[in-house]
Design an enzyme around this catalytic site. Structure first.
Site, short mmCIF file in Angstrom:
data_model
loop_
_atom_site.label_atom_id
_atom_site.label_comp_id
_atom_site.label_asym_id
_atom_site.label_seq_id
_atom_site.Cartn_x
_atom_site.Cartn_y
_atom_site.Cartn_z
N GLU A 36 0.79 -1.22 0.00
CA GLU A 36 0.00 0.00 0.00
C GLU A 36 0.82 1.27 0.00
O GLU A 36 0.72 2.09 -0.89
CB GLU A 36 -0.95 0.02 1.21
CG GLU A 36 -2.12 -0.92 1.11
CD GLU A 36 -3.05 -0.74 2.29
OE1 GLU A 36 -3.85 0.20 2.24
OE2 GLU A 36 -2.96 -1.54 3.23
N ILE A 41 0.85 2.26 8.50
CA ILE A 41 -0.27 2.98 9.10
C ILE A 41 0.22 4.16 9.91
O ILE A 41 -0.34 5.26 9.86
CB ILE A 41 -1.09 2.02 9.99
CG1 ILE A 41 -1.80 0.97 9.13
CG2 ILE A 41 -2.11 2.80 10.83
CD1 ILE A 41 -2.80 1.55 8.16
N GLU A 222 -16.81 3.70 27.23
CA GLU A 222 -15.75 2.74 27.57
C GLU A 222 -16.35 1.56 28.32
O GLU A 222 -17.10 1.73 29.28
CB GLU A 222 -14.68 3.42 28.42
CG GLU A 222 -13.65 2.49 29.04
CD GLU A 222 -12.92 1.63 28.01
OE1 GLU A 222 -12.88 0.40 28.19
OE2 GLU A 222 -12.40 2.20 27.02
N GLY A 290 -9.67 -0.89 19.42
CA GLY A 290 -8.43 -1.65 19.28
C GLY A 290 -8.15 -2.06 17.86
O GLY A 290 -8.86 -1.68 16.92
N HIS A 463 16.53 24.97 35.47
CA HIS A 463 15.44 25.84 35.94
C HIS A 463 15.37 27.09 35.05
O HIS A 463 16.40 27.64 34.70
CB HIS A 463 15.69 26.26 37.38
CG HIS A 463 14.70 27.27 37.90
ND1 HIS A 463 13.45 26.90 38.32
CD2 HIS A 463 14.78 28.62 38.04
CE1 HIS A 463 12.79 27.99 38.72
NE2 HIS A 463 13.59 29.06 38.55
#
Length: 484
Positions: A36, A41, A222, A290, A463
């Site tokens: 591809e 991906i 979820e 998933g 810092h």
């Protein structure tokens, strides 16, 4: 171009192309089979373009809240077409970069779909390459000039790096129109007014964050009690509060029971843990439940390669149970992350060369979620550290006590560290807040070098930086925190 190689890699994603480059560096005659798009991906439809989208959303967020920084900006407006165009452009640029790296390292690219027809018994592995079963996402079909295509190839070693694809639930199959996977969610033709995200892992939360920032009404559903299930519970809870404050509706201990198309959108039936149901309406639904490994149609079963639940079984060096066949990346199992695949590719090739690399330590692989706020972690969660039977010490330091975070206008967040109380070993580090995806590597390096709490306490952090919170979190674990 030769049709016999030392190493042939099936799949040109992060794991595959990195393995190929390392093989070429070590003097192996190398080829990559890709059906591809080079970059896989991650580069084309995952890690990179989503970060481009999220960067646009971040800039939009700051523009909308410019008054918090003493600035006056007329009401900003998002052009979704241009946002997507930029994202796709970033991917295209990097896709071309991978092609350049193949050429630079004299790696042959074989365009097509591979099937291993013979392996083991000390002989070469034989691979048959045919036409791709689906058209290329990138404009690489027909085969570019100078790129190999259909034919029979041989190699001493074949590395399978075919990645994974979105998992599809029966009855909630993506249709490319109203029910999306991350493919469609990454290139909307228009911004939906309302959106339901099914699944609260990294993919789901990143898209929820993007679309909410861009103005959509977003609901996340979820199945488990905790969003971001792989993260430390305390970090996930803090992230949830931030998401809800932004206006994202979150339903946990709930599942999508049914999805029906309506005249202008979807009616989604949600079932809570106790059986109670409610119907939500939205224009679009993103399925982010998933991924599943691309281990089919490679000829592996016929050759006796062990595959469990779609995952190719391999050892810490990528070796399968069949001589000459290796597996790396998503197809070899979790964590399904690009950086894990890349390192596995390097380990695999170096083992083939006989360089005796260390096997992958999965507990030292960092995970990052690029939502607002960002989330990053490495090692054991507090719960898993306790379950291991160790006596632990936990340190925490809030963003509200860090000067740089306050100056940035990002005072919400937490750095959390977990140590073995007896040895001082750093077992885990977990963060939520601005730029934590860039900070986590400090703890990854510390774990890799087997750094103790004493070493970290005596390390000088600059810092003013966000990284000072890492130091303070370590100090807090041992009762020596300074700034809280």
């Amino acid at each position: 171009m030769a049709d016999t190689y030392d190493i042939l890699v099936i799949g040109g994603g992060p794991g595959g192309y990195v393995a190929a480059i390392r093989a070429a560096q070590l003097g192996f005659k190398t080829a990559v089979v890709e059906r591809e798009h080079l970059g896989g991906i991650c580069l084309n439809w995952g890690c990179i373009p989503t970060k481009a989208l999220l960067r646009s959303a971040e800039i939009f967020h700051y523009a909308e809240n410019a008054q918090n920084y003493g600035l006056v900006i007329d009401k900003p407006k998002a052009d979704v077409g241009d946002v997507v165009k930029r994202s796709r452009g970033v991917s295209a640029q990097l896709n071309g970069g991978v092609a350049y790296l193949m050429k630079k390292n004299k790696i042959d690219v074989i365009w097509g779909e591979a099937k291993i027809t013979k392996a083991g018994k000390g002989g070469p592995v034989e691979v048959l390459v045919g036409k791709p079963s689906k058209p290329a996402v990138q404009p690489q079909n027909p085969v570019p000039k100078g790129v190999l295509g259909e034919g029979s190839y041989k190699a001493k070693h074949v590395i399978v790096a075919t990645g994974a694809r979105p998992r599809v639930l029966p009855g909630i199959e993506p249709d490319g129109d109203r029910i999306w996977t991350y493919f469609e969610a990454m290139k909307p033709s228009a911004m939906p007014k309302s959106l339901i995200v099914m699944g609260s892992g990294a993919i789901g939360i990143e898209f929820a964050s993007f679309y909410r920032t861009m103005g959509a009404e977003v609901t996340v559903i979820e199945l488990l009690p905790q969003i971001l299930p792989v993260e430390d519970a305390e970090i996930a809870a803090l992230a949830r509060k931030r998401f809800e404050k932004q206006g994202i509706k979150i339903l946990t201990d709930a599942k999508v029971a049914k999805v029906e198309k309506t005249g202008d959108g979807l009616a989604v039936t949600v079932e809570a843990k106790g059986g109670k149901t409610e119907t939500l309406k939205a224009e679009r639904l993103i399925s982010a439940v998933g991924v599943q490994a691309n281990s089919e149609n490679l000829g592996l079963e016929a050759l006796g390669v062990t595959i469990e639940r779609g995952i190719i079984k391999a050892d810490g060096f990528g070796q399968t149970n069949v001589e000459g066949i290796y597996a790396i990346g998503d197809v070899a199992g979790p964590p399904m992350l690009a950086h894990k695949a890349e390192h596995e590719g390097t380990i695999c090739v170096e083992a083939i060369k006989g360089l005796h690399p260390h096997p992958m330590k999965k507990t030292q692989i960092p995970g990052c979620t690029y939502c607002q706020p960002q989330i990053a972690s490495v090692g054991l969660t507090e719960a898993k550290a306790k379950d291991s039977g160790r006596k632990i010490k936990v340190g925490r330091f809030p963003f509200t006590a860090n000067g740089k975070a306050i100056a940035l206008g990002e005072p919400d967040g937490l750095v959390k560290t977990i140590f073995d109380a007896d040895t001082g070993e750093l077992l885990g580090a977990h963060m939520v807040g601005a730029e934590v995806t860039e900070l986590i590597q400090g703890f990854v390096v510390a774990m890799g070098l087997e750094t103790t709490e004493e070493d970290l306490m005596h390390t000088v952090f600059p810092h003013p930086t966000l990284s000072e919170m890492m130091h303070e979190s370590v100090l807090d674990a041992f009762g020596r925190v300074i700034h809280t």
